[in-house]
Design an enzyme around this catalytic site. Sequence first.
Site, PDB file in Angstrom:
ATOM      1  N   ASP A  48      38.803  34.656  37.086  1.00  0.00           N
ATOM      2  CA  ASP A  48      40.130  34.983  36.556  1.00  0.00           C
ATOM      3  C   ASP A  48      41.136  35.061  37.700  1.00  0.00           C
ATOM      4  O   ASP A  48      41.074  35.972  38.522  1.00  0.00           O
ATOM      5  CB  ASP A  48      40.089  36.337  35.829  1.00  0.00           C
ATOM      6  CG  ASP A  48      41.466  36.734  35.327  1.00  0.00           C
ATOM      7  OD1 ASP A  48      41.863  36.236  34.256  1.00  0.00           O
ATOM      8  OD2 ASP A  48      42.165  37.513  36.007  1.00  0.00           O
ATOM      9  N   TYR A  53      48.798  35.529  41.946  1.00  0.00           N
ATOM     10  CA  TYR A  53      47.841  36.029  42.948  1.00  0.00           C
ATOM     11  C   TYR A  53      47.886  35.205  44.236  1.00  0.00           C
ATOM     12  O   TYR A  53      47.291  35.593  45.240  1.00  0.00           O
ATOM     13  CB  TYR A  53      46.401  36.029  42.404  1.00  0.00           C
ATOM     14  CG  TYR A  53      46.159  36.864  41.165  1.00  0.00           C
ATOM     15  CD1 TYR A  53      47.124  37.745  40.685  1.00  0.00           C
ATOM     16  CD2 TYR A  53      44.955  36.779  40.470  1.00  0.00           C
ATOM     17  CE1 TYR A  53      46.897  38.493  39.543  1.00  0.00           C
ATOM     18  CE2 TYR A  53      44.717  37.532  39.330  1.00  0.00           C
ATOM     19  CZ  TYR A  53      45.696  38.383  38.869  1.00  0.00           C
ATOM     20  OH  TYR A  53      45.457  39.118  37.733  1.00  0.00           O
ATOM     21  N   LYS A  78      47.129  32.166  34.846  1.00  0.00           N
ATOM     22  CA  LYS A  78      48.212  32.766  34.039  1.00  0.00           C
ATOM     23  C   LYS A  78      49.569  32.327  34.552  1.00  0.00           C
ATOM     24  O   LYS A  78      49.727  32.120  35.765  1.00  0.00           O
ATOM     25  CB  LYS A  78      48.152  34.308  34.118  1.00  0.00           C
ATOM     26  CG  LYS A  78      46.761  34.897  34.047  1.00  0.00           C
ATOM     27  CD  LYS A  78      46.762  36.416  34.090  1.00  0.00           C
ATOM     28  CE  LYS A  78      45.358  36.965  34.256  1.00  0.00           C
ATOM     29  NZ  LYS A  78      44.836  36.954  35.631  1.00  0.00           N
ATOM     30  N   HIS A 111      51.066  35.994  31.403  1.00  0.00           N
ATOM     31  CA  HIS A 111      50.661  37.156  32.206  1.00  0.00           C
ATOM     32  C   HIS A 111      51.256  38.468  31.682  1.00  0.00           C
ATOM     33  O   HIS A 111      50.572  39.488  31.650  1.00  0.00           O
ATOM     34  CB  HIS A 111      51.077  36.918  33.666  1.00  0.00           C
ATOM     35  CG  HIS A 111      50.244  37.627  34.676  1.00  0.00           C
ATOM     36  ND1 HIS A 111      49.918  37.083  35.898  1.00  0.00           N
ATOM     37  CD2 HIS A 111      49.661  38.851  34.656  1.00  0.00           C
ATOM     38  CE1 HIS A 111      49.192  37.949  36.580  1.00  0.00           C
ATOM     39  NE2 HIS A 111      49.018  39.022  35.849  1.00  0.00           N
ATOM     40  N   LEU A 193      37.383  48.856  36.431  1.00  0.00           N
ATOM     41  CA  LEU A 193      36.903  50.011  37.203  1.00  0.00           C
ATOM     42  C   LEU A 193      38.092  50.879  37.634  1.00  0.00           C
ATOM     43  O   LEU A 193      37.985  51.656  38.586  1.00  0.00           O
ATOM     44  CB  LEU A 193      36.133  49.523  38.450  1.00  0.00           C
ATOM     45  CG  LEU A 193      34.961  48.564  38.184  1.00  0.00           C
ATOM     46  CD1 LEU A 193      34.384  48.032  39.499  1.00  0.00           C
ATOM     47  CD2 LEU A 193      33.870  49.247  37.355  1.00  0.00           C
TER      48      LEU A 193
HETATM   49  N1  LIG Z   1      46.578  40.536  33.585  1.00  0.00           N
HETATM   50  C1  LIG Z   1      46.961  41.445  34.461  1.00  0.00           C
HETATM   51  O1  LIG Z   1      48.123  41.885  34.459  1.00  0.00           O
HETATM   52  C2  LIG Z   1      45.979  41.954  35.468  1.00  0.00           C
HETATM   53  C3  LIG Z   1      46.304  43.081  36.244  1.00  0.00           C
HETATM   54  C4  LIG Z   1      45.369  43.537  37.173  1.00  0.00           C
HETATM   55  C5  LIG Z   1      44.142  42.886  37.295  1.00  0.00           C
HETATM   56  N2  LIG Z   1      43.859  41.766  36.541  1.00  0.00           N
HETATM   57  C6  LIG Z   1      42.579  41.033  36.672  1.00  0.00           C
HETATM   58  O2  LIG Z   1      41.507  41.949  36.546  1.00  0.00           O
HETATM   59  C7  LIG Z   1      40.671  41.882  37.708  1.00  0.00           C
HETATM   60  C8  LIG Z   1      40.021  43.209  37.987  1.00  0.00           C
HETATM   61  O3  LIG Z   1      40.989  44.222  38.158  1.00  0.00           O
HETATM   62  P1  LIG Z   1      41.339  44.893  39.576  1.00  0.00           P
HETATM   63  O4  LIG Z   1      41.056  43.948  40.659  1.00  0.00           O
HETATM   64  O5  LIG Z   1      42.738  45.412  39.459  1.00  0.00           O
HETATM   65  O6  LIG Z   1      40.418  46.186  39.660  1.00  0.00           O
HETATM   66  P2  LIG Z   1      38.883  46.582  39.351  1.00  0.00           P
HETATM   67  O7  LIG Z   1      38.044  45.393  39.097  1.00  0.00           O
HETATM   68  O8  LIG Z   1      38.938  47.665  38.337  1.00  0.00           O
HETATM   69  O9  LIG Z   1      38.486  47.278  40.733  1.00  0.00           O
HETATM   70  C9  LIG Z   1      38.412  46.571  41.933  1.00  0.00           C
HETATM   71  C10 LIG Z   1      38.154  47.590  43.033  1.00  0.00           C
HETATM   72  O10 LIG Z   1      36.881  48.207  42.831  1.00  0.00           O
HETATM   73  C11 LIG Z   1      36.034  47.976  43.947  1.00  0.00           C
HETATM   74  N3  LIG Z   1      34.680  47.709  43.437  1.00  0.00           N
HETATM   75  C12 LIG Z   1      34.259  46.595  42.799  1.00  0.00           C
HETATM   76  N4  LIG Z   1      32.959  46.684  42.483  1.00  0.00           N
HETATM   77  C13 LIG Z   1      32.541  47.891  42.925  1.00  0.00           C
HETATM   78  C14 LIG Z   1      31.294  48.547  42.919  1.00  0.00           C
HETATM   79  N5  LIG Z   1      30.214  47.970  42.378  1.00  0.00           N
HETATM   80  N6  LIG Z   1      31.219  49.784  43.462  1.00  0.00           N
HETATM   81  C15 LIG Z   1      32.300  50.385  44.010  1.00  0.00           C
HETATM   82  N7  LIG Z   1      33.525  49.794  44.061  1.00  0.00           N
HETATM   83  C16 LIG Z   1      33.634  48.559  43.524  1.00  0.00           C
HETATM   84  C17 LIG Z   1      36.622  46.779  44.683  1.00  0.00           C
HETATM   85  O11 LIG Z   1      36.356  46.846  46.068  1.00  0.00           O
HETATM   86  P3  LIG Z   1      35.957  45.570  47.006  1.00  0.00           P
HETATM   87  O12 LIG Z   1      36.687  44.361  46.518  1.00  0.00           O
HETATM   88  O13 LIG Z   1      36.421  46.027  48.352  1.00  0.00           O
HETATM   89  O14 LIG Z   1      34.465  45.426  46.923  1.00  0.00           O
HETATM   90  C18 LIG Z   1      38.115  46.959  44.408  1.00  0.00           C
HETATM   91  O15 LIG Z   1      38.671  47.894  45.310  1.00  0.00           O
HETATM   92  C19 LIG Z   1      41.661  41.433  38.791  1.00  0.00           C
HETATM   93  O16 LIG Z   1      41.024  40.988  39.975  1.00  0.00           O
HETATM   94  C20 LIG Z   1      42.427  40.377  38.054  1.00  0.00           C
HETATM   95  O17 LIG Z   1      41.658  39.176  37.978  1.00  0.00           O
HETATM   96  C21 LIG Z   1      44.771  41.308  35.622  1.00  0.00           C
END
Ligand SMILES: NC(=O)c1ccc[n+]([C@@H]2O[C@H](COP(=O)([O-])OP(=O)(O)OC[C@H]3O[C@@H](n4cnc5c(N)ncnc54)[C@H](OP(=O)(O)O)[C@@H]3O)[C@@H](O)[C@H]2O)c1
Length: 280
Positions: A48, A53, A78, A111, A193
Amino acid sequence: MADALSPLLTLNDSRTLPQLGLGVYKTTDDESAETVSFALQHGYRLVDTAAMYLNESGVGEGLRRSGLPREEVTLATKVWFTDNGFDSTLRSFDESLERLGTDYVDLYLIHWPAPANDLYVETWRALVRLREEGRARSIGVANFHPKHVTRLIDETGEVPSVNQVELHPWLPQSALREFDAEHGIVTQAWSPLARGHVFDASHGGDALEVVARKHGKSPAQVVIRWHLQLGNAVIPKSVTPSRIRENIDVFDFTLDAHDLAVIATLETGERTGVDPDDRN
Ligand SMILES: NC(=O)c1ccc[n+]([C@@H]2O[C@H](COP(=O)([O-])OP(=O)(O)OC[C@H]3O[C@@H](n4cnc5c(N)ncnc54)[C@H](OP(=O)(O)O)[C@@H]3O)[C@@H](O)[C@H]2O)c1
């Protein structure tokens, strides 16, 4: 090369979507190339990304480095809200394809609705056009409240296949999930997360430790498993190889009613991002 590990969800357009994939927000081009290639070699089949990004080139590079055939990987991207509008969306889509180095994407999302600009219906018409052309195989939205989706359906007769929204134990989005289910829309959880903060003790994260110990799993695996059992699609982000593997190693245990009740105590309604009505 590991086999595909995630189950597939069937979308309302009859295509499929891996229930669990990799998010790459805040990942540079170089990191994305490495991370995507590693994840695809270890059982992921969905990535994704988004024009915003600034890593679509890296994602495309990661796909090529992985050695997997293009058709085995679901690429989702997106259109950013400043490009909402019919012509600007078509232009932005072409630029995304160029950067990804592919001639189609599997899933293309709006988005943000950015309701004050009032261009999301026109944007949606552009996505319908792209799907008809076969260049976006499935189309959907992100950050749409039910009222925004209702307007798309009322004005175009076209139902999104996916609604990607902020969703985690603090913000389980029960009403939105119910609305999506009634319309055959898959709810995909972003920041599943809570950007890594769901484990914070200040937010009751120790409760996750207890559930995790009981199953011999990590707190992250418990939260990802919670998403899967709710029926969500889910895209945890990590650039850490051990976590990338850990986050997809969630198919050998099941949370029971007690575990789910413990996780339910984490609900506060708190967002890590903005309310979609306020993003303009
Ligand atoms: N549509 C939208 O508006 C929107 C907005 C935000 C996000 N997104 C999408 O959703 C995806 C996920 O959301 P996100 O990146 O915001 O946050 P997330 O997946 O909730 O959390 C990512 C964070 O958690 C850490 N992490 C991952 N796996 C872990 C584990 N097993 N144990 C401990 N910590 C862990 C990562 O660290 P490290 O990377 O340092 O390992 C990073 O700091 C994004 O990458 C993006 O593709 C979409």
